[in-house]
Scaffold this active site. Structure first.
Site, PDB file in Angstrom:
ATOM      1  N   THR A   1       0.637  -1.289  -0.094  1.00 51.75           N
ATOM      2  CA  THR A   1       0.011   0.051   0.135  1.00 51.75           C
ATOM      3  C   THR A   1       0.985   1.337  -0.023  1.00 51.75           C
ATOM      4  O   THR A   1       0.348   2.330  -0.600  1.00 51.75           O
ATOM      5  CB  THR A   1      -0.857   0.160   1.400  1.00 51.75           C
ATOM      6  OG1 THR A   1      -1.977  -1.107   1.047  1.00 51.75           O
ATOM      7  CG2 THR A   1      -1.741   1.337   1.260  1.00 51.75           C
TER       8      THR A   1
ATOM      9  N   SER B   1       1.411  -7.482  -1.039  1.00 47.03           N
ATOM     10  CA  SER B   1       2.229  -8.421  -0.185  1.00 47.03           C
ATOM     11  C   SER B   1       1.848  -9.813   0.074  1.00 47.03           C
ATOM     12  O   SER B   1       2.336 -10.846   0.424  1.00 47.03           O
ATOM     13  CB  SER B   1       2.727  -7.781   1.192  1.00 47.03           C
ATOM     14  OG  SER B   1       1.585  -7.879   1.928  1.00 47.03           O
TER      15      SER B   1
ATOM     16  N   THR C   1       1.676  -4.452   4.306  1.00 49.07           N
ATOM     17  CA  THR C   1       1.309  -5.023   5.717  1.00 49.07           C
ATOM     18  C   THR C   1       0.920  -6.413   5.908  1.00 49.07           C
ATOM     19  O   THR C   1       0.976  -6.930   6.898  1.00 49.07           O
ATOM     20  CB  THR C   1       0.535  -3.593   6.688  1.00 49.07           C
ATOM     21  OG1 THR C   1      -0.622  -3.824   5.841  1.00 49.07           O
ATOM     22  CG2 THR C   1       1.285  -2.157   6.707  1.00 49.07           C
ATOM     23  N   ASP C   2       0.196  -6.670   4.901  1.00 48.01           N
ATOM     24  CA  ASP C   2      -0.428  -8.192   5.214  1.00 48.01           C
ATOM     25  C   ASP C   2       0.406  -9.161   5.337  1.00 48.01           C
ATOM     26  O   ASP C   2       0.064 -10.050   6.227  1.00 48.01           O
ATOM     27  CB  ASP C   2      -1.235  -8.495   3.803  1.00 48.01           C
ATOM     28  CG  ASP C   2      -2.240  -7.837   3.527  1.00 48.01           C
ATOM     29  OD1 ASP C   2      -2.886  -6.930   4.335  1.00 48.01           O
ATOM     30  OD2 ASP C   2      -2.968  -7.835   2.379  1.00 48.01           O
TER      31      ASP C   2
HETATM   32  N1  ASP Z   1      -2.539  -5.472   0.628  1.00 41.42           N
HETATM   33  C1  ASP Z   1      -1.645  -4.732   1.092  1.00 41.42           C
HETATM   34  C2  ASP Z   1      -0.442  -5.550   0.952  1.00 41.42           C
HETATM   35  O1  ASP Z   1      -0.005  -5.918   2.051  1.00 41.42           O
HETATM   36  C3  ASP Z   1      -2.125  -4.167   2.426  1.00 41.42           C
HETATM   37  C4  ASP Z   1      -0.939  -3.121   2.977  1.00 41.42           C
HETATM   38  O2  ASP Z   1       0.205  -2.788   2.305  1.00 41.42           O
HETATM   39  O3  ASP Z   1      -1.353  -2.316   4.001  1.00 41.42           O
HETATM   40  O4  ASP Z   1       0.365  -5.105   0.147  1.00 41.42           O
END
Ligand code: ASP
Length: 355
Positions: free
Chosen positions: A46, A92, A125-126
């Site tokens: 993100t 991610s 973050t995932d």
């Molecule tokens: N779906 C995103 C990822 O993990 C969520 C994020 O980055 O906060 O790439």
């Protein structure tokens, strides 16, 4: 498509204006070559996401490059000399063992360069906690390795990526962070890789370390570290992934009421090891006990509960290994690495008490 191009152009113009204003405000007082060198390895997420201007959901993660992200935070220039490497640009959830191995290999190679002070990895973050724990066990350096990301895309109102990136570089450039294992910097807090986990699907305070807590704080670029990770990591770790192209396969199965025990048989046939996310202190139904007791591959028992401990005394099947306080997804990483060395129950039991 036209709309997307317009959004990206608007974003780039916004960044250029911010950069120019900030340079005018701060001047360029730093003499080149006197700052620590930090390598930024960008993987997407993100923090590199682009969406409708101002909106915080419905965006495309892994869109902007490392260069663009850095260009949006000119303050970083006062802290460190940056080398940017685009490792991949993905959501991610599409991170793979191959990408982990590339990251570990790149860090291990560049860490040998005395000029390099530390590393920042931008990441979704995932699965940030998984990449962080993998690197915590496989990088052979005491130089800071710091992951960061964001909950809001770069085009959102009040995007959290720029400050997180700035703070991550400050930590990577700081002597305070040397020898602390792989760290995560998020919303002013510093976490250690073993305990950090994502706890919210929307809040900018999405990262926590549960009972273990954060280990430090970043404030206006100043780094304060109060705790040290207690389990083995980096230079003290026995795992060597150099030259590897892939890792053993470990499947994670989540127990719930009436969960079909056939899933266990299927997963065992297609995996080198299993991790069970049991209920409570790693428990499951009699139907699962019957199948798990017969499995011939290593089975590690963790819990679907966030905080807690699984000990040998909790185990319902003699042929299984307790995950200690590792979450199912982190237990899977330790098991994948362990299987490179030895699959005996004695080795695995002892390993889960040390890492
Ligand atoms: N779906 C995103 C990822 O993990 C969520 C994020 O980055 O906060 O790439």
């Amino acid at each position: 498509m036209k709309r997307m191009i317009l959004v990206v152009l608007t974003f780039i113009i916004l960044l250029a204006v911010t950069a120019a204003l900030s340079e005018a405000a701060t001047g360029d007082a730093t003499v080149p070559g006197t700052k620590p060198k930090v390598v930024v390895l960008a993987t997407g997420g993100t923090i590199a996401g682009v969406g409708d201007p101002g909106k915080i959901s419905g965006y495309q993660p892994g869109t902007l490059t490392a260069e663009t992200l850095l260009w949006g935070v000119p303050e970083i220039d006062e802290v460190a000399d940056i080398e940017a490497i685009q490792v991949c640009n993905v959501n991610s959830d599409d991170i793979t063992a191959e990408i982990w191995l590339t990251l570990a290999e790149t860090i291990n190679r560049l860490a040998a360069d005395p000029e390099v002070a530390g590393f920042v990895i931008t990441h979704g973050t995932d699965t940030m906690e998984e990449t962080a724990y993998f690197l915590n066990l496989t990088v052979k350096t005491d130089k800071p390795v710091v992951l960061t990301g964001s909950m809001r895309p770069a085009t959102a109102l009040s995007a959290d990526g720029p400050l997180n990136l700035y703070e991550a570089v400050c930590v990577a450039a700081s002597d305070e962070a040397i020898g602390q294992g792989v760290l995560i910097v998020f919303s002013d807090q510093i976490y250690s890789a073993r305990s950090m986990t994502k706890v919210s699907t929307y809040s900018v305070m999405a990262i926590s370390a549960g009972e273990a807590g954060d280990i430090g704080i970043v404030r206006d670029g100043n780094v304060y570290i109060y705790e040290h990770p207690g389990r083995k990591h980096t230079l003290a770790s026995e795992f060597d992934v150099s030259g590897l192209q892939t890792l053993p396969k470990v499947s994670v199965l989540y127990f719930s009421v009436d969960a079909d025990p056939e899933l266990l048989r299927y997963a065992a046939e297609h995996s080198d090891g299993l991790v069970i996310a049991g209920a409570g202190a790693g428990e499951f139904s009699k139907a699962w006990i019957d199948v798990i007791s017969e499995l011939q591959i290593p089975v590690v028992i963790s819990s679907r509960i966030d905080d807690g401990l699984i000990m040998k005394d909790n185990l319902l099947c003699k042929n299984t290994i307790a995950a200690d306080t590792l979450s199912p997804q982190k237990a899977a990483i330790l098991l994948r690495l362990a299987l490179l060395n030895d699959s005996s129950q004695e080795y695995l039991e002892e390993l889960f008490l040390r890492y």
